[in-house]
Write a protein that holds these residues in place. Structure first.
Motif, PDB file in Angstrom:
ATOM      1  N   ASN A 367       0.819  -1.182   0.021  1.00  0.00           N
ATOM      2  CA  ASN A 367      -0.090  -0.128   0.030  1.00  0.00           C
ATOM      3  C   ASN A 367       0.958   1.369  -0.033  1.00  0.00           C
ATOM      4  N   LEU A 368       1.947   1.271   0.665  1.00  0.00           N
ATOM      5  CA  LEU A 368       3.109   2.275   0.619  1.00  0.00           C
ATOM      6  C   LEU A 368       3.477   2.378  -0.574  1.00  0.00           C
ATOM      7  N   PHE A 369       3.943   1.493  -1.277  1.00  0.00           N
ATOM      8  CA  PHE A 369       4.406   1.435  -2.595  1.00  0.00           C
ATOM      9  C   PHE A 369       3.222   2.084  -3.823  1.00  0.00           C
ATOM     10  N   LYS A 370       2.233   1.646  -3.672  1.00  0.00           N
ATOM     11  CA  LYS A 370       1.071   2.248  -4.358  1.00  0.00           C
ATOM     12  C   LYS A 370       0.813   3.747  -3.950  1.00  0.00           C
ATOM     13  N   ASN A 371       0.887   4.063  -3.065  1.00  0.00           N
ATOM     14  CA  ASN A 371       0.834   5.482  -2.556  1.00  0.00           C
ATOM     15  C   ASN A 371       1.856   6.272  -3.165  1.00  0.00           C
ATOM     16  N   CYS A 372       2.917   6.051  -3.044  1.00  0.00           N
ATOM     17  CA  CYS A 372       4.053   6.527  -3.661  1.00  0.00           C
ATOM     18  C   CYS A 372       3.976   6.588  -5.429  1.00  0.00           C
ATOM     19  N   TRP A 373       3.537   5.528  -5.941  1.00  0.00           N
ATOM     20  CA  TRP A 373       3.283   5.589  -7.145  1.00  0.00           C
ATOM     21  C   TRP A 373       2.028   6.655  -7.629  1.00  0.00           C
ATOM     22  N   GLU A 374       1.152   6.748  -6.866  1.00  0.00           N
ATOM     23  CA  GLU A 374      -0.279   7.758  -7.207  1.00  0.00           C
ATOM     24  C   GLU A 374       0.263   9.023  -6.865  1.00  0.00           C
ATOM     25  N   ASN A 375       0.993   9.226  -5.808  1.00  0.00           N
ATOM     26  CA  ASN A 375       1.492  10.713  -5.523  1.00  0.00           C
ATOM     27  C   ASN A 375       2.265  11.191  -6.752  1.00  0.00           C
ATOM     28  N   ILE A 376       3.024  10.503  -7.380  1.00  0.00           N
ATOM     29  CA  ILE A 376       3.702  10.920  -8.519  1.00  0.00           C
ATOM     30  C   ILE A 376       2.897  11.100 -10.047  1.00  0.00           C
ATOM     31  N   THR A 377       2.329   9.922 -10.134  1.00  0.00           N
ATOM     32  CA  THR A 377       1.395   9.838 -11.298  1.00  0.00           C
ATOM     33  C   THR A 377       0.171  10.593 -11.407  1.00  0.00           C
ATOM     34  N   LEU A 378      -0.410  10.333 -10.170  1.00  0.00           N
ATOM     35  CA  LEU A 378      -1.948  10.888 -10.327  1.00  0.00           C
ATOM     36  C   LEU A 378      -1.917  12.354  -9.815  1.00  0.00           C
ATOM     37  N   TYR A 379      -1.089  12.600  -8.726  1.00  0.00           N
ATOM     38  CA  TYR A 379      -1.379  13.955  -8.111  1.00  0.00           C
ATOM     39  C   TYR A 379      -0.207  15.088  -8.356  1.00  0.00           C
ATOM     40  N   ASN A 380       0.846  14.432  -9.358  1.00  0.00           N
ATOM     41  CA  ASN A 380       1.788  15.411  -9.577  1.00  0.00           C
ATOM     42  C   ASN A 380       2.897  15.860  -8.620  1.00  0.00           C
ATOM     43  N   GLN A 381       3.154  14.777  -7.574  1.00  0.00           N
ATOM     44  CA  GLN A 381       3.832  15.423  -6.560  1.00  0.00           C
ATOM     45  C   GLN A 381       5.421  15.124  -7.035  1.00  0.00           C
ATOM     46  N   ASN A 382       6.249  16.194  -6.471  1.00  0.00           N
ATOM     47  CA  ASN A 382       7.391  15.913  -6.878  1.00  0.00           C
ATOM     48  C   ASN A 382       8.330  14.537  -6.343  1.00  0.00           C
ATOM     49  N   PRO A 383       8.674  13.949  -7.431  1.00  0.00           N
ATOM     50  CA  PRO A 383       9.498  12.911  -6.981  1.00  0.00           C
ATOM     51  C   PRO A 383      10.153  12.592  -5.513  1.00  0.00           C
ATOM     52  N   ASN A 384      10.981  13.660  -5.522  1.00  0.00           N
ATOM     53  CA  ASN A 384      11.698  13.664  -4.166  1.00  0.00           C
ATOM     54  C   ASN A 384      10.824  13.748  -3.187  1.00  0.00           C
ATOM     55  N   SER A 385       9.766  14.517  -2.938  1.00  0.00           N
ATOM     56  CA  SER A 385       8.651  14.611  -1.959  1.00  0.00           C
ATOM     57  C   SER A 385       8.220  13.229  -1.535  1.00  0.00           C
ATOM     58  N   ALA A 386       7.790  12.388  -2.708  1.00  0.00           N
ATOM     59  CA  ALA A 386       7.159  11.416  -2.918  1.00  0.00           C
ATOM     60  C   ALA A 386       7.997  10.334  -2.054  1.00  0.00           C
ATOM     61  N   LEU A 387       9.124  10.187  -2.632  1.00  0.00           N
ATOM     62  CA  LEU A 387      10.126   9.350  -1.846  1.00  0.00           C
ATOM     63  C   LEU A 387      10.390   9.594  -0.189  1.00  0.00           C
ATOM     64  N   GLU A 388      10.309  10.954   0.120  1.00  0.00           N
ATOM     65  CA  GLU A 388      10.723  11.365   1.294  1.00  0.00           C
ATOM     66  C   GLU A 388       9.470  10.688   2.210  1.00  0.00           C
ATOM     67  N   ILE A 389       7.979  10.905   1.635  1.00  0.00           N
ATOM     68  CA  ILE A 389       7.064  10.237   2.552  1.00  0.00           C
ATOM     69  C   ILE A 389       7.139   8.747   2.417  1.00  0.00           C
ATOM     70  N   LEU A 390       7.715   8.166   1.314  1.00  0.00           N
ATOM     71  CA  LEU A 390       7.936   6.569   1.374  1.00  0.00           C
ATOM     72  C   LEU A 390       8.790   6.263   2.586  1.00  0.00           C
ATOM     73  N   LEU A 391       9.821   7.134   2.481  1.00  0.00           N
ATOM     74  CA  LEU A 391      10.817   6.779   3.520  1.00  0.00           C
ATOM     75  C   LEU A 391      10.391   6.919   4.880  1.00  0.00           C
ATOM     76  N   ARG A 392       9.655   7.970   5.216  1.00  0.00           N
ATOM     77  CA  ARG A 392       8.917   8.291   6.386  1.00  0.00           C
ATOM     78  C   ARG A 392       8.153   7.002   6.855  1.00  0.00           C
ATOM     79  N   ASP A 393       6.978   6.562   5.867  1.00  0.00           N
ATOM     80  CA  ASP A 393       6.097   5.592   6.237  1.00  0.00           C
ATOM     81  C   ASP A 393       6.804   4.188   6.241  1.00  0.00           C
ATOM     82  N   MET A 394       7.837   4.023   5.560  1.00  0.00           N
ATOM     83  CA  MET A 394       8.565   2.548   5.718  1.00  0.00           C
ATOM     84  C   MET A 394       9.302   2.452   7.085  1.00  0.00           C
TER      85      MET A 394
END
Length: 406
Positions: A367-394
């Motif tokens: 689910n965390l990986f899916k959220n990271c994917w959607e943050n970038i591809t659906l919500y146009n989040q900066n890849p670095n910000s999305a990876l930081e969120i994934l880092l925090r959650d993992m």
């Protein structure tokens, strides 16, 4: 017919149903990625709209309809659904330029290959489908730039000198990459199904309308329900072709309204034959998908190395430099690089599945990986910000589960 579909027995079933008028108005092509489903769908559209009496015997028919169908410029065709187009465009561009530079006998085929690879992307941005979307003007500007360059190298024009041809092809590739990165959805917007329904009920001047929906298993529930309403009683002049590599993920009520044609996994030797016949490469022995990955700006091995670095840092309760990882992965452009990065993270978790706690961690990580994917591809989040969120959650999940990551 279906001469361009290599090593797929589904062509026999399709040919039989066409010749005996058994083809229903809604069908499903089910099979692995790179098994030729989209090629078969385009060829079926050509066959059904051919104007010549002997069309059943020749893929090389030169009637006006077949020429438009093969160039993917017909107005009777709609193409929807997400797809990673960058790699095929890059591969087709190299094949085309190589054929022209060396004056190869397959120049015409390579020219079609490149034109079609680009239009497999641009067809998804038909103005009819995107009507009412706020992004249509920006999309239209990119499509216009692509089409202006395509026109220079399209049939029946004579090709420009090689240096100019290289520049034109590079412009097309760059514009296409921008279009795919910025605007290609990961799931069909529901408004496109509504616009499609209206288009289906407008009578065509001649021929038959064909609607191809790729990766039909990735539709949201609201989109599936909207499509289901059309499939319950599809217009007589329309044929719906759904494509999927995950038939079990298709809604049962949709499956009950389509006839399935199964596309088999090709053997390595059969895939090698496809590479030789379609892409004219006799020196590669791996799968078609692995071959496509060689055209990534960053190699799969390098992406895997970055994913392992990210995973090990979390496992050791360290903070990886996400900005460096993103930079080394070319900002995850094209986005297939992001898909690979997340897949390699899942592979790094495989040893955890030997314990109940590890299995639970891996399941929650999906689910965390899916959220990271959607943050970038659906919500146009900066890849670095999305990876930081994934880092925090993992990291939080690993701490909560008492350091299950190893």
């Amino acid at each position: 017919m279906f001469e361009n579909l290599v090593n797929q027995s589904a062509s026999k079933a399709l040919t039989y149903d066409i010749n005996n008028n058994f083809l229903p108005r809604a069908i499903l092509f089910s099979g692995p990625e790179t098994s030729g489903k989209l090629t078969a769908a385009f060829e079926l559209s050509r066959v059904l709209n051919c104007k010549e009496e002997n069309y059943k015997k020749s893929f090389n028919c030169m009637c006006s309809s077949c020429l438009q169908q093969k160039a993917l410029t017909t107005t009777n065709l709609m193409l929807l659904g997400p797809r990673d187009c960058f790699l095929e465009i890059s591969l087709a561009k190299e094949c085309f330029l190589k054929a022209v530079k060396n004056n190869e006998s397959y120049q015409v085929a390579a020219r079609y290959l490149f034109l079609r690879s680009v239009r497999k992307l641009t067809l998804r941005f038909n103005g009819i489908l995107w009507e009412g979307d706020s992004k249509i003007n920006k999309i239209g500007a990119l499509i216009e730039s692509i089409n202006e360059n395509l026109e220079i190298i399209d049939f029946p024009r004579q090709l420009p000198d090689f240096e100019k041809l290289q520049d034109i092809c590079q412009h097309i590739q760059d514009y296409s990459a921008d279009l795919e990165k910025s605007y290609l959805y990961d799931s069909i917007p529901i408004n496109q199904i509504r616009n499609l329904e209206a288009w289906c009920h407008v009578k065509t001047e001649e021929g038959r309308k064909v609607i191809i929906i790729e990766n039909a298993d990735r539709m949201q529930a609201s989109v599936r329900n909207a499509l289901l309403k059309i499939l319950e009683e599809p217009p007589e002049s329309c044929l719906f072709i759904l494509l999927t590599s995950k038939r079990n993920a298709i809604m049962q009520t949709i499956l009950s309204r389509v006839r399935t044609y199964n596309f088999k996994p090709r053997s390595l030797q059969e895939e090698k034959e496809v590479l030789e016949r379609v892409f004219h490469d006799n020196n590669y022995s791996a799968s078609i998908y692995d071959y496509l990955l060689t055209f990534l700006p960053v190699s799969p091995d390098s992406i895997k190395e970055e994913a392992n670095k990210f995973y090990k840092a979390i496992a050791n309760r360290q903070i990886p430099e996400t900005a460096v990882i993103v930079k080394n992965c070319n900002d995850f452009t094209p986005r297939v690089e992001l898909r690979l990065f997340l897949r390699y993270l899942m592979e790094a978790e495989k040893p955890l599945r030997n314990s109940p706690a590890g299995c639970e961690f891996a399941a929650k990580s999906v689910n965390l990986f899916k959220n990271c994917w959607e943050n970038i591809t659906l919500y146009n989040q900066n890849p670095n910000s999305a990876l930081e969120i994934l880092l925090r959650d993992m990291s939080a999940l690993n701490k909560k589960m008492q350091g299950v990551m190893k």
